[in-house]
Design an enzyme around this catalytic site. Structure first.
Site, PDB file in Angstrom:
ATOM      1  N   GLU A 279       0.816  -1.207   0.000  1.00 27.99           N
ATOM      2  CA  GLU A 279       0.000   0.000   0.000  1.00 27.99           C
ATOM      3  C   GLU A 279       0.859   1.269   0.000  1.00 27.99           C
ATOM      4  O   GLU A 279       0.572   2.214  -0.702  1.00 27.99           O
ATOM      5  CB  GLU A 279      -0.922  -0.022   1.230  1.00 27.99           C
ATOM      6  N   ASP A 280       1.911   1.276   0.800  1.00 26.05           N
ATOM      7  CA  ASP A 280       2.611   2.537   1.060  1.00 26.05           C
ATOM      8  C   ASP A 280       3.981   2.676   0.411  1.00 26.05           C
ATOM      9  O   ASP A 280       4.594   3.731   0.476  1.00 26.05           O
ATOM     10  CB  ASP A 280       2.799   2.740   2.575  1.00 26.05           C
TER      11      ASP A 280
END
Ligand code: MN
Length: 733
Positions: free
Chosen positions: A81-82
């Site tokens: 996600e990051d």
């Protein structure tokens, strides 16, 4: 900073090699180092290195008792996600299982935040589906949420409340159902503190006032039990506690009892070695204190659906104060604290899934029931099924224990055993006596269902008697399959009645124009299908009537517009040639081809509810309906009659300028991150200015060109996800 995290990880490693000797510590360290490198300079809102978060999640996952793969996945859970890491890279380094788990967690992270019922349901469905595939995904997501809730203080109030609300609505029911009591209490307490800080302070002050008295009371009761049991030759560990904040909160505010007057505030926990000891301890405690009749609950013989086992008994202490004693073995205690995780077997089932359909059949059941009911029903069933405060245990004539929601009837029992038993039911015996279908079952009842092959099948009235979603679902299924003709008749009747209440005639409702708009969008081929669906309960007649009412209103409006056009045709020439035409994508009621500009104060974009203001000599200025200027000026007498209805028409892919205001922690690289969001969405940025406010924050004003409100909203959501951003709002251009 980094040093601290590394130190913490070393400790964690030691703990793992002690408690989980079969784990490959090298591999876990590799996952840690990999995640640390991937997150690089990223920071959390509280300023610590980001890696501290996945590490905390991994520690929790380990505390839950999960396996090596889960610990690795927890360390990596925010990588996809990051950071730029992909599923493939994780798979190559740590194997398919770990990669799939991280992927699953990522999908849940991307689920929209729950504000509306539909979105809530979507999130819940995602959770349930993930659970069916691999329970570990949910457990890591729970660890993730728990750590985020523990470190909420640096997040804006709005976001705190939103997260807390979501935690209460979605996470705690699931955590409860998984039997993770300790985690559930903590999540509830953290959430309620965000949602109602004032109420919680009130409780804490109330508790503080009685604290000294409470502590000495608990200590005396604890010593009395420990000594009493020891004297009788029973090894035991006894601890006392005041119940969790949220349970007191509910008592105080739902039942309106002042804190000083809440008596069942204490619980004493007695942990012994064997199941046999549990019963001995119960006997001894009843010798030491007076038990309150009717409060003894034997969850050892009849465990709760979430596998909770203990003996509960409420007794009266010497001071006349009552308290609950919970007696259990160490292994039951482990289950009570960590639920599913305590019994988790890390083996794939026949379908190759790491799910646990044997121990948690409700996951499967809920997903199945969802396919056949409308969203609101599903959500309600889910909550009934998950949040049921009480369950009863009844027995089959063979002595098998059946778990039902309290308030269940013999019909619920019959359908729980098997659909066919329910469908062929002709009567029921409870403890050997014939009872009515609506008889309320009590815990411990022995229930025998009488069936016959010539039974007529369920009656529609049963739907009003039964308690369990399962029975409702199975009865509907039966009607759907067996009774189409009858369903059509019943459905038509139900619809007619409902229409009458709404003052709509059948012939109005059945106009071709209405049916066109009613049927196919809702997925029905023809009106009979719709009747049949109402008949078996797949869709409520009330909902259909609401829809019909909306359609009729819309048709009436269209009709009025047509009339107005005919009127216009009779007016001067410049009006004749124009139908309803949009100018810059906006249609102003009663004014075609007028000069239009967009108000700078609120810079509306297609999709915003808008309104027009006839200015003196400058055409019409278009505002958002939630624009503060509109709201203020609409009340002024001098602007009377100058506000006109406005709607969006064909916008021909045109873009609209609108402004955003972003507040974030000032740091390097933020401009690039913001620009990347718009770049990736192909949105032009036409103006950008940033101001430092001196307290470490930066306020950024930007103007962007967007096609629609949807586009803007999704850009705003992405901006919110940039680390350090605390606020994204629409602003003046
Ligand atoms: Mn996370």
């Amino acid at each position: 900073m980094t040093n601290d995290v590394d130190k913490r990880f070393r400790l964690f490693e030691t703990l793992i090699s002690e408690k989980l000797p079969e784990a490959d510590v090298e591999r876990i360290r590799a996952a840690f180092e990999f995640a640390k490198a991937a997150h690089g300079e990223q920071k959390r809102k509280d300023g610590t290195d980001f890696i501290s978060h996945p590490l905390a999640a991994a520690e929790l996952v380990f505390e839950f008792g999960l396996d090596e793969d889960s610990i690795c996945a927890a360390l990596l859970h925010d990588c996809i996600e990051d950071t730029g890491v992909t599923h493939g890279e994780i798979k190559k380094l740590f194997g398919k299982d770990v990669a799939d788990i991280v992927d699953g967690v990522t999908k849940l992270t991307r689920a929209k935040t729950a504000s509306k019922e539909d979105e809530q349901m979507e999130n819940l469905q995602k959770m349930l589906t993930a659970m069916q595939r691999d329970m570990r995904v949910i457990l890591i997501k729970i660890a993730d949420r728990l750590h985020n809730m523990r470190t909420m203080e640096y997040v804006s109030d709005d976001k705190q409340r939103q997260k807390a609300f979501e935690t209460m609505e979605i996470y705690t029911p699931i955590v409860h159902r998984l039997g993770m009591q300790k985690i559930k209490w903590e999540l509830e307490d953290l959430s309620i503190r965000c949602l109602d800080p004032a109420g919680c302070r009130e409780i804490e002050e109330g508790l503080e006032e009685r604290r000294t008295a409470d502590e000495s009371f608990l200590e005396r009761a604890r010593i009395r039990i420990a000594e009493g049991l020891n004297q009788r030759g029973l090894e035991c560990t006894v601890s006392g506690r005041v119940k969790n904040l949220y349970s007191i909160y509910r008592k105080k505010f739902n039942q309106n009892i002042p804190v000083a007057k809440i008596y069942d505030l204490y619980a004493i926990r007695v942990i012994v070695d064997t199941k046999h000891d549990c019963y001995s301890a119960m006997g001894f405690i009843h010798e030491l204190f007076t038990p309150i009749p009717g409060t003894l609950k034997d969850y050892i013989n009849s465990p709760k659906a979430n596998k909770y086992r203990s003996i509960h008994t409420v007794v009266i202490g010497n001071e006349g104060i009552q308290f609950e004693v919970q007696i259990r073995t160490w292994s039951m205690h482990q289950t009570a604290e960590y639920g599913i995780a305590a019994h988790w077997k890390y083996k794939k089932d026949q379908e190759g899934k790491f799910s646990d359909s044997k121990n948690y059949p409700w996951v499967k059941r809920l997903l199945e029931s969802q396919q056949d009911s409308d969203p609101q029903d599903f959500l309600r069933d889910l909550k009934v099924d998950m949040l049921l405060p009480d369950e009863i245990f009844v027995f089959t004539p063979n002595g098998d224990v059946i778990n039902l929601p309290s308030g269940s009837t013999p019909i619920d029992f019959a359908y729980h055993i098997h659909s066919e038993i329910g469908n062929k039911m002709t009567g029921a015996l409870v403890n050997g006596r014939m009872v009515s279908y609506s008889h309320l079952l009590q815990g411990g009842d022995i229930v025998r269902i009488l069936t016959s092959n010539s039974a007529k099948g369920p009656s529609r009235d049963w739907l009003y008697i039964i308690r369990s979603p399962e029975a409702r679902n199975k009865i509907r299924q039966w009607f759907k399959k067996e009774k189409r003709d009858e369903n059509i008749v019943h459905g038509r009747q139900a619809l007619e009645t409902e229409l009458r209440h709404a003052n709509i005639t059948m012939s109005e409702a059945m106009q071709e124009a209405v049916l066109q708009k009613l049927l196919s969008p809702t997925g029905f081929q023809n009106i009979e299908d719709l009747y049949a669906a109402i008949g078996y309960g797949g869709v409520s007649s009330q909902k259909i009537v609401n829809r019909i009412r909306d359609i009729l209103r819309m048709l009436a409006k269209e009709h009025a517009k047509e009339q107005a056009l005919v009127q216009d045709a009779l007016l001067p020439a410049q009006r004749i040639q124009t139908g309803i035409k949009s100018v810059k994508g906006v249609i102003i009621e009663g004014l075609d081809n007028c000069l239009i500009k967009f108000a700078r104060c609120c810079s509306p974009v297609p999709g915003d509810a808008v309104v027009g203001f006839i200015t003196r000599g400058h055409g019409v200025s278009v505002h958002r309906q939630d624009c503060i200027n509109y709201i203020e000026q609409e009340k002024q007498p001098e602007s009377k009659g100058r506000w006109v209805n406005a709607t969006w028409g064909e916008t021909d892919n045109r873009t609209y300028d609108t402004a955003l205001r972003i507040v974030m922690r000032s740091r390097k690289g933020l401009v690039i991150e913001i620009a990347t969001v718009f770049n990736s969405m192909s949105i032009n940025m036409t103006s950008f200015n940033a101001k430092e406010t001196g307290d470490g924050l930066a306020v950024i004003g930007i103007v962007v060109e967007v096609k629609s409100r949807d586009e803007l909203i999704s850009a705003m959501a992405r901006l919110m996800s940039i680390r350090g951003v605390t606020e994204v709002k629409r602003a003046e251009v």
